[in-house]
Design an enzyme around this catalytic site. Structure first.
Site, short mmCIF file in Angstrom:
data_model
loop_
_atom_site.label_atom_id
_atom_site.label_comp_id
_atom_site.label_asym_id
_atom_site.label_seq_id
_atom_site.Cartn_x
_atom_site.Cartn_y
_atom_site.Cartn_z
NE ARG A 1 -3.31 2.63 2.62
CZ ARG A 1 -4.27 2.94 3.47
NH1 ARG A 1 -4.73 2.02 4.30
NH2 ARG A 1 -4.78 4.15 3.51
CB CYS B 1 -18.09 -0.55 0.05
SG CYS B 1 -17.06 0.83 0.61
CG ASP B 2 -17.03 -0.23 6.06
OD1 ASP B 2 -16.40 0.52 5.30
OD2 ASP B 2 -16.48 -0.84 7.00
CE1 TYR C 1 -11.71 6.25 -0.54
CE2 TYR C 1 -13.80 6.19 0.63
CZ TYR C 1 -12.46 5.84 0.54
OH TYR C 1 -11.89 5.09 1.54
NE ARG D 1 -5.54 6.69 6.69
CZ ARG D 1 -5.71 6.76 7.98
NH1 ARG D 1 -5.02 7.59 8.72
NH2 ARG D 1 -6.61 6.01 8.59
#
Length: 443
Positions: free
Chosen positions: A93, A169-170, A264, A286
């Site tokens: 990531r 997706c939450d 987003y 991040r």
């Protein structure tokens, strides 16, 4: 009351303890006879699993618990597979975030080049887990919330069209929680009935009502126009990067005040702002924040439980967002006919949009799966944005299936976050080098 057997695929994840705590919190409505963990990283999983074993023995000794790296052992005799895997873990990531930044493009885990890189790693892992489930527990359901959900959902549609998988997706749930707080609703988001459409991490609320049918949109819009999704502007409880995201929703909303946006969308509508202001430093993104905080804290909490031999006063916290996955499992197990946002094949639900697109819309969920709620026509602005983004997702999956360099270059070029084909090519070449152990070979 029927008790279910589940396997959490991604047993070594920092989110796994929160899911276990949340499952225990909701055991009255979704009772369990067995929890298993599965991961392909034995050492990482063991640290989390040993702590969860103590926790379960103390709080729910009637639930059988085991953890394994053997697919047959993990996926035999299960009713649900809860999958939240991260292929390449946080080390990859970090590369997803830092490589695009070298080329003047923001780095983010699910959006833009970083999301495309992550998607190319995730497809194989999710398909592998789905195949294990179908081999060892063919009647089970896979509830997948592995990211990037849009690319993964398109891959499962293409490669396993008849599989019992539901992609969720939450993130919309998290925003709805904030909306409910803004409105002061006594039962939170469950007091709202929403109409929402889009792609994963790329959608809009077009109607929100209470149980009596009263329109709640004007009050939420009034707040969002001033503060975004920051509930209380006087006190900031969120991490800096999240606070910025919730606040920036004010500017995203201004682009189309007829709807309320997913946070987003800032990455697609304001990529220049994100690159310059998103609390990211090229050397500290991040991913580094997560490794220094969540990663460190969860494994420290697990170690403390194992060393003490007890989970009394442990630092594991229930993951409230993950209660969404319990809602979904409960709806299937007990035929609840619950209304939930799922990522499903469009097939006419949005009438003026690609029927093969994997869209995020409300569905009614019961023991036979889901029934889609018709959205009808969407406005030109949203349709145009979605056509571009769904093409990116489809090209990524096509590139993975065919091993095509050209298709992946096209996907990056088409992304609204990348300024030109030459920048797309430079980023792609760096990503290929970084992902040589994870991606299929591209020609």
């Amino acid at each position: 009351m029927k008790k279910s057997s589940i396997v959490i695929a991604g047993g070594g994840s920092t989110f796994t303890p929160g899911i276990v705590m949340m499952l225990l919190d909701h055991a009255d409505r979704f009772p369990l006879r067995q929890i298993k963990f599965y991961d392909n990283d034995a050492a990482r999983q063991e640290k989390i699993a040993k702590a969860c074993e103590i926790l379960l023995k103390e709080r729910a000794p009637e639930i059988a618990f085991s953890y394994t790296t053997d697919p047959k052992e993990a996926f035999t005799d299960v009713d649900f597979v809860m999958a939240h895997i991260r292929v390449g873990k946080y080390a990859m990531r970090e590369k997803d975030e830092k490589i695009p930044m070298k080329h003047g493009v923001f780095g983010q885990e699910t959006c833009g080049p970083g999301g495309i890189a992550y998607g190319m790693r995730s497809i194989g892992g999710v398909i592998e887990i789905l195949d294990y489930m179908e081999k060892y527990s063919p009647n089970a359901w896979m509830l997948n919330y592995s990211n990037p959900a849009a690319i993964v959902a398109e891959a499962t549609r293409r490669l396993r069209p008849n599989s019992k998988i539901i992609n969720i997706c939450d993130m919309p749930v998290g925003i709805e929680d904030r909306m409910a707080e803004i409105l002061g609703l006594p039962n939170g988001r469950k007091d709202m009935c929403v109409r929402y459409y889009g792609l994963n991490h790329f959608g809009w609320w077009c109607d929100i009502r209470d149980k009596d049918g009263n329109d709640l949109m004007p009050r939420i819009k009034e707040h969002v126009a001033k503060y975004g999704y920051i509930v209380n502007p006087e006190s900031h409880h969120d991490e800096a990067s999240w606070n910025d995201t919730y606040g920036k929703a004010k500017d995203v909303y201004a682009v189309d005040p007829d709807t309320l946006p997913n946070t987003y969308l800032k990455y697609y509508l304001f990529p220049d702002y994100v690159f310059n202001h998103d609390n990211q430093h090229p050397d500290h993104t991040r991913a580094n924040e997560v490794m220094e905080n969540r990663e460190k804290n969860v494994f420290a909490a697990a170690k403390e439980i194992v060393e003490k031999g007890t989970a009394v006063d442990c630092k594991f916290k229930s993951d409230d967002h993950a209660s969404y996955i319990v809602d979904l499992a409960e709806a299937i197990a007990f035929n609840k006919k619950a209304r939930m946002l799922l990522i499903v094949e469009n097939d006419g639900a949005i009438s003026n949009f690609d029927p093969t697109a994997m869209v995020e819309i409300p569905c009614i969920v019961g023991s036979n799966g889901y029934e889609k709620i018709c959205i009808g026509k969407i406005p030109q602005f949203q349709k145009g944005l979605m056509e571009e983004q769904v093409s990116v997702e489809k090209l990524v999956v096509e590139a993975w299936i065919t091993g095509s360099y050209q298709k992946l270059w096209q996907a990056l070029t088409l992304s609204k976050t990348v300024p030109s084909a030459s920048v797309a090519k430079a980023i792609l070449d760096d990503l290929i080098e970084a992902n040589k152990d994870y991606w299929p070979e591209l020609k």
